[in-house]
Every structure is written in C-alpha cells, then in structure tokens.
Design a protein around this motif. Sequence first.
Motif, PDB file in Angstrom:
ATOM      1  N   GLU A  51       8.174  -5.608  -2.575  1.00 42.78           N
ATOM      2  CA  GLU A  51       7.611  -4.267  -2.421  1.00 42.78           C
ATOM      3  C   GLU A  51       7.882  -3.786  -1.001  1.00 42.78           C
ATOM      4  O   GLU A  51       7.542  -4.463  -0.033  1.00 42.78           O
ATOM      5  CB  GLU A  51       6.110  -4.278  -2.692  1.00 42.78           C
ATOM      6  CG  GLU A  51       5.750  -4.589  -4.139  1.00 42.78           C
ATOM      7  CD  GLU A  51       4.258  -4.472  -4.388  1.00 42.78           C
ATOM      8  OE1 GLU A  51       3.548  -3.985  -3.480  1.00 42.78           O
ATOM      9  OE2 GLU A  51       3.810  -4.859  -5.481  1.00 42.78           O
ATOM     10  N   ALA A  52       8.501  -2.618  -0.909  1.00 42.89           N
ATOM     11  CA  ALA A  52       8.865  -2.104   0.412  1.00 42.89           C
ATOM     12  C   ALA A  52       8.697  -0.594   0.439  1.00 42.89           C
ATOM     13  O   ALA A  52       8.868   0.079  -0.579  1.00 42.89           O
ATOM     14  CB  ALA A  52      10.313  -2.468   0.748  1.00 42.89           C
ATOM     15  N   ASP A  53       8.318  -0.104   1.619  1.00 42.51           N
ATOM     16  CA  ASP A  53       8.277   1.341   1.802  1.00 42.51           C
ATOM     17  C   ASP A  53       9.698   1.887   1.846  1.00 42.51           C
ATOM     18  O   ASP A  53      10.663   1.150   2.078  1.00 42.51           O
ATOM     19  CB  ASP A  53       7.548   1.687   3.103  1.00 42.51           C
ATOM     20  CG  ASP A  53       6.068   1.340   3.036  1.00 42.51           C
ATOM     21  OD1 ASP A  53       5.523   1.325   1.912  1.00 42.51           O
ATOM     22  OD2 ASP A  53       5.476   1.069   4.096  1.00 42.51           O
ATOM     23  N   GLN A  54       9.837   3.189   1.659  1.00 43.29           N
ATOM     24  CA  GLN A  54      11.161   3.803   1.607  1.00 43.29           C
ATOM     25  C   GLN A  54      11.922   3.667   2.922  1.00 43.29           C
ATOM     26  O   GLN A  54      13.148   3.712   2.927  1.00 43.29           O
ATOM     27  CB  GLN A  54      11.041   5.288   1.237  1.00 43.29           C
ATOM     28  CG  GLN A  54      10.616   5.522  -0.196  1.00 43.29           C
ATOM     29  CD  GLN A  54      10.610   6.993  -0.560  1.00 43.29           C
ATOM     30  OE1 GLN A  54      10.653   7.862   0.313  1.00 43.29           O
ATOM     31  NE2 GLN A  54      10.552   7.292  -1.846  1.00 43.29           N
ATOM     32  N   ILE A  55      11.204   3.490   4.032  1.00 43.99           N
ATOM     33  CA  ILE A  55      11.888   3.411   5.334  1.00 43.99           C
ATOM     34  C   ILE A  55      12.122   1.977   5.791  1.00 43.99           C
ATOM     35  O   ILE A  55      12.764   1.755   6.807  1.00 43.99           O
ATOM     36  CB  ILE A  55      11.104   4.176   6.420  1.00 43.99           C
ATOM     37  CG1 ILE A  55       9.702   3.602   6.583  1.00 43.99           C
ATOM     38  CG2 ILE A  55      11.070   5.666   6.110  1.00 43.99           C
ATOM     39  CD1 ILE A  55       8.935   4.205   7.738  1.00 43.99           C
ATOM     40  N   ASP A  56      11.614   0.974   5.052  1.00 44.40           N
ATOM     41  CA  ASP A  56      11.816  -0.418   5.449  1.00 44.40           C
ATOM     42  C   ASP A  56      13.293  -0.790   5.355  1.00 44.40           C
ATOM     43  O   ASP A  56      13.955  -0.518   4.350  1.00 44.40           O
ATOM     44  CB  ASP A  56      10.993  -1.366   4.571  1.00 44.40           C
ATOM     45  CG  ASP A  56       9.517  -1.334   4.892  1.00 44.40           C
ATOM     46  OD1 ASP A  56       9.183  -1.102   6.067  1.00 44.40           O
ATOM     47  OD2 ASP A  56       8.701  -1.544   3.982  1.00 44.40           O
TER      48      ASP A  56
END
Length: 327
Positions: A51-56
């Motif tokens: 699970e990652a944010d869009q900016i990771d």
Amino acid sequence: MFYRCKSCGGNVTYNPDKKKMICESCGNEGEPELISQDKKHVCNNCGAEIEADQIDLSLKCPYCGTYVIFEDRMENEYEPNLVLPFAIDKHKALDLLKEKFAKQLFLPGNFCSSSTIESMEGLYVPFWMYDLHTHVHFEGEADKIRTWEEGDYDCTETSTYRIVRDFDVDYDKIPVDASKAMPDAMMDLVEPYKYEALGEFDAKFLSGFQAEIYDEDKDTLFPRAKKKADKYSQKYLGGYNVEYDAVRPTVNDKKSTEKASFYSFLPLWRYVYRYGGKNYEFYVNGQTGKAVGEAPTSLSKALVWFVAVFVSLFFTVEMLLYLLGVM
C-alpha cells in the motif's frame, strides 16, 4: 524494483559512511543484482502487495523489510535529473540532534533515546533547483555623517550623495522543496547543502531510504526561487552601500529569469518525537548534519527545578535570619 545481494540474496542498500552499496544481511560489497518491477506496487522479494500513496517512490516493504523502488514513477516528467547522496547515517544524525538540543533546559529524558530511534527516517525530498539570471537596478540617496568637537561645540556634517547601482548576478541551483508534506520553513532552515557531491540521478541511492516524487511543479515554485534570489541580491547590494551611514532607495528593481531547472533529490533525516499527546518534528540535513526543530519542555522537570530552587532559597533565607538573630 530492488537490489538483491548475489551472495546471500539479501537486500542491498546504500551506506552513507562507506559511500557504496552494501548487503544488509551479509555485508557483501559486491555489485548487486537489480530485480526489476514485474507488477506495479508488488514487492518482488516476497510478493506482497504494498500500500502506497500516489507520491511514494521508495519505501520499505512492511512484510519483508526490503526497500522497494517503484520504477513506473520515475518516467517521463517524473524522471529525476540530479541526486545528492546521504553522507551521514541514522546514528550520526541522532547524535547531532542530541548535541543540538542537549543544553536546552527541561528537555524530556527520553528525547533521542535508543527506544525512539526507530522513529527517525531517512528521506530523499524532491526539490526543484533553478539556475537564474538576475538583473538589479538601484537608485537612491545616501548620507555620510562626520562628527567632531570644536571648542564647546559638537559639530555634525552630513554629505548627501545620489547613488546608482546596476549589475547582473547568475545563481546556480537555488533549491526549493517540491513536497507539500514537508514544511517549507524547515526545509529552508536545513540549508545550505554543499553541491560537490551532487550528480546525475542513480536509483541505487534510494535503496535504504524513503522517497517521494514531487507534487508541486517547477512553474508553481518559481516565485519562491525568485524570492530567494532577491534576498541574496539584496545582501549583495548592501555590500556596495556599506560605506554610507544611511541609504534611502527610490528605485530597487530585481528581475530574475530562469536559465534552467532540475528535478532533484536531497537527503534529509526526519525524527518524530511524541510528547504530551503531540508530535514534534525535527530535521537533520543528510549531508551536512545541520539540525533544526523545536523541542518540548518537560513540565515535571520544570516543576522539580522550581521546587528545588524555592527550597534552596527558603533555607538560605532562614539561615541568614538565624545568623542575624545570633548577632
């Protein structure tokens, strides 16, 4: 993608002290194997979905601890130009943070303790770096004041001059952080960086650290770069006018144009300390070690200090009164 040790299969990360890639498991310093991304945002080491944010861009797999880099987020306009590698590791950064705040009164006892070191994270912060050409035009009046004594009189002579300054300045790599999550004021305070080690981007430097892609573009941030250039130009202008006692500007124009811009990553250690139900964030320049932040005050320590001082004063006064009574 991630970097795998050819010797033991462990995760190979960048070591700031040795300035090379080293296996976290066996310490092998040989050239690692680059395991490319098969599926988007799936750890190629353990197969878990991350699970990652869009900016990771780079983060640690929560299941196997492998530092995974999302290749698809380094393409087209998000392809980085430059990177400044970490020069100090986590333990050195923590020591520098302790040194910075060690003399602060009433600092909580577990600040920067071994039990809280895991909250320190190494981050590559996205920056836009600008090469600017600035033209400065200044006009105004300036006074030179001379004073002397003549008999019983104090004399003052004021000479007024018209001054004109007109010059050009070229600025290289003015940095502006391009992450909305990072506080701009703190990012400015951890400067300056030394650019001797600044070089072309290589994904290997991200292994072992977290990173984000930019979420503010270079056009949006250009005014901040221009503001920095204006500040530098004003200091430069002040050097020209230092011979005068007073300066009154009538024209003070500074016009900056962009010559080039670079999407870059700069190193930063972030330490989050929770105290009294509140998070306190501290930042350490990952290259120079400059530390910034605002430490909390331990109310219990402050209370103990106040009581100790009060008791000490009380007994001192009692002793003085007793001695005066004896006399």
